[in-house]
Design a protein around this motif. Structure first.
Motif, PDB file in Angstrom:
ATOM      1  N   THR A   1       0.818  -1.226   0.000  1.00  0.00           N
ATOM      2  CA  THR A   1       0.000   0.000   0.000  1.00  0.00           C
ATOM      3  C   THR A   1       0.851   1.275   0.000  1.00  0.00           C
ATOM      4  OG1 THR A   1      -0.198  -0.189   2.399  1.00  0.00           O
ATOM      5  CG2 THR A   1      -2.023  -1.057   1.090  1.00  0.00           C
TER       6      THR A   1
ATOM      7  N   ASN B   1      -2.501  -4.841   4.412  1.00  0.00           N
ATOM      8  CA  ASN B   1      -2.003  -5.259   3.099  1.00  0.00           C
ATOM      9  C   ASN B   1      -2.630  -6.562   2.619  1.00  0.00           C
ATOM     10  OD1 ASN B   1       0.297  -3.549   1.762  1.00  0.00           O
ATOM     11  ND2 ASN B   1       0.492  -3.303   3.983  1.00  0.00           N
TER      12      ASN B   1
ATOM     13  N   PHE C   1      -5.815  -5.537   0.938  1.00  0.00           N
ATOM     14  CA  PHE C   1      -5.468  -4.880  -0.328  1.00  0.00           C
ATOM     15  C   PHE C   1      -5.071  -5.915  -1.375  1.00  0.00           C
ATOM     16  CE2 PHE C   1      -1.983  -3.192  -2.984  1.00  0.00           C
ATOM     17  CZ  PHE C   1      -2.529  -2.022  -3.493  1.00  0.00           C
ATOM     18  N   PHE C   2      -4.192  -6.834  -0.972  1.00  0.00           N
ATOM     19  CA  PHE C   2      -3.662  -7.863  -1.861  1.00  0.00           C
ATOM     20  C   PHE C   2      -4.754  -8.817  -2.319  1.00  0.00           C
ATOM     21  CE2 PHE C   2      -1.597 -12.028  -2.521  1.00  0.00           C
ATOM     22  CZ  PHE C   2      -0.587 -11.696  -3.406  1.00  0.00           C
TER      23      PHE C   2
ATOM     24  N   ALA D   1      -8.021  -8.373  -2.410  1.00  0.00           N
ATOM     25  CA  ALA D   1      -9.010  -7.734  -3.289  1.00  0.00           C
ATOM     26  C   ALA D   1      -8.478  -7.641  -4.719  1.00  0.00           C
ATOM     27  CB  ALA D   1      -9.358  -6.341  -2.756  1.00  0.00           C
ATOM     28  N   LYS D   2      -7.235  -7.173  -4.842  1.00  0.00           N
ATOM     29  CA  LYS D   2      -6.622  -7.014  -6.181  1.00  0.00           C
ATOM     30  C   LYS D   2      -6.475  -8.351  -6.896  1.00  0.00           C
ATOM     31  CE  LYS D   2      -4.552  -2.692  -6.547  1.00  0.00           C
ATOM     32  NZ  LYS D   2      -4.242  -1.877  -7.724  1.00  0.00           N
ATOM     33  N   ARG D   3      -5.909  -9.330  -6.204  1.00  0.00           N
ATOM     34  CA  ARG D   3      -5.593 -10.602  -6.846  1.00  0.00           C
ATOM     35  C   ARG D   3      -6.849 -11.445  -7.121  1.00  0.00           C
ATOM     36  NH1 ARG D   3      -1.656  -7.942  -6.528  1.00  0.00           N
ATOM     37  NH2 ARG D   3       0.520  -8.632  -6.755  1.00  0.00           N
TER      38      ARG D   3
ATOM     39  N   ALA E   1      -9.711 -10.268  -7.826  1.00  0.00           N
ATOM     40  CA  ALA E   1     -10.345  -9.638  -8.993  1.00  0.00           C
ATOM     41  C   ALA E   1      -9.650 -10.116 -10.268  1.00  0.00           C
ATOM     42  CB  ALA E   1     -10.276  -8.116  -8.878  1.00  0.00           C
ATOM     43  N   ALA E   2      -8.317 -10.236 -10.195  1.00  0.00           N
ATOM     44  CA  ALA E   2      -7.555 -10.662 -11.371  1.00  0.00           C
ATOM     45  C   ALA E   2      -7.798 -12.136 -11.706  1.00  0.00           C
ATOM     46  CB  ALA E   2      -6.061 -10.412 -11.144  1.00  0.00           C
TER      47      ALA E   2
END
Lengths: 230, 230
Positions: B43, B127, B130-131, B133-135, B137-138
């Motif tokens: 972050t 983190n 954060f991690f 949510a991002k991953r 989604a990917a």
């Protein structure tokens, strides 16, 4: 002193097609060295320069007889240090070995399967029999069955397998960077092999790999175009 | 003048784990340059050196701010030409790009899937969210589902995909040849990433790639071993 390069050919002695021989041919062109081509067929390869079981290419430079395309490139950089370098130094040699390993394991097996019958067809009768016997023993089935279905899903997978090359070529004009090096000739020669023996198209228009291949064909006075496409 | 390197860490600021940051770390060690580590979490990355949307590593050398591991290595060879070369010249740079493309497309996606939960677990709470949510989604599914089944058939395919590397390492000690170069640090750092975040073993005992990885861990006073295995 005239250099001589033993190169593999089929019926037509003016159409060398072996990828390994093309690596040596481009290496000589890169160094600006002229050479005499000594075409040999599959059945003649083993006895080149009195060798027992040699492979081609074999380069003769006076008393020096150098076998294997990578060894020839190393030899040329050492014997002719004042001419354009093929590796750009020792670090380049090491990393180029990796490019060769990658090309050998990614591109060669694919081409050797999708163009196996095309390769067979450029040979004379004696060599066709020799080639068919050897390759059918290795594949365990008729050459016709190996090449069959090449338009199908294997092609898409092959194009994907070129992604590391494609990505590098989106950042620079050649594998060697701004200028071509032996690493380029290694990979180029695999596609050149296919170009000379087969009409099968594996690269799509607009693919950075296809654009790079065309650039390579233009190099050194169009050396790669000195043999026309099949 | 003290150099500073921004590196990605999790909960433990003494355990940088990002493969890209390790490339820069080894590049600095290769040049014999000491540096101050500036650990940052996921972050915090975007605001490093007042950047908007930066990535790490970022190297600060006086007024010079250099982002991206490859750019850092190029910078170091140019700024410190009297120290051991990372590329061994311009040809080395080009071919090393290909090694990076290969590593990025062959090793990284595999590790990013089999160790995704392990990476998550080294992070602090903020983190992790954060991690995840991002991953997720990917990947389009929970991290647990991504990492699930990693002992199965994907591992055999991954080991086979290392064959170009293995073949090169059967001919020479390092990707760079007799001595390590930046090409080695690129590939090493992918395996180092896994070593630091996960106990999952992907290389078999006796694999030339495993032996080379151990040699790389020993380099430059054991820089790679300065962070213990997970």
């Amino acid at each position: 002193m005239v250099l001589a390069l033993y190169e593999l050919v089929g019926r037509d002695s003016q159409r060398p097609f072996s990828p390994h021989c093309w690596k040596a041919r481009l290496a000589l062109a890169h160094k600006g060295l002229s050479f005499e081509s000594r075409p040999v067929s599959f059945t003649e390869v083993a006895s080149v320069e009195n060798g027992t079981g040699r492979t081609v290419p074999v380069l003769c430079d006076g008393d020096e007889v150098v076998q294997d395309s990578f060894a020839i490139a190393l030899y040329l950089d050492r014997a002719y240090p004042d001419r354009p370098s093929l590796f750009g130094g020792e670090a380049g040699e090491g990393v180029t070995r990796f490019v060769e390993s990658w090309s050998q394991r990614t591109i060669h097996p694919y081409i050797a399967s999708v163009a196996i019958l095309d390769i067979h067809d450029v040979l004379d009768e004696e060599n066709r029999a020799f080639f068919r016997a050897k390759r059918e023993a290795a594949f365990g089935r008729p050459l016709e069955a190996v090449q069959d279905g090449r338009e199908a899903e294997k092609l898409a997978a092959f194009r994907r397998s070129l992604e590391p090359l494609r990505a590098a070529l989106q950042k620079q004009s050649f594998i060697g960077g701004a200028e071509p090096r032996f690493a380029d000739y290694i990979v180029f020669s695999a596609f050149q092999w296919l170009r000379i023996v087969s009409t099968f198209q594996v690269l799509e228009v607009g693919d950075p790999v296809a654009d790079w291949f065309e650039r390579c064909l233009d190099l050194h006075g169009g050396e790669g175009r000195s043999v026309s496409a099949a």
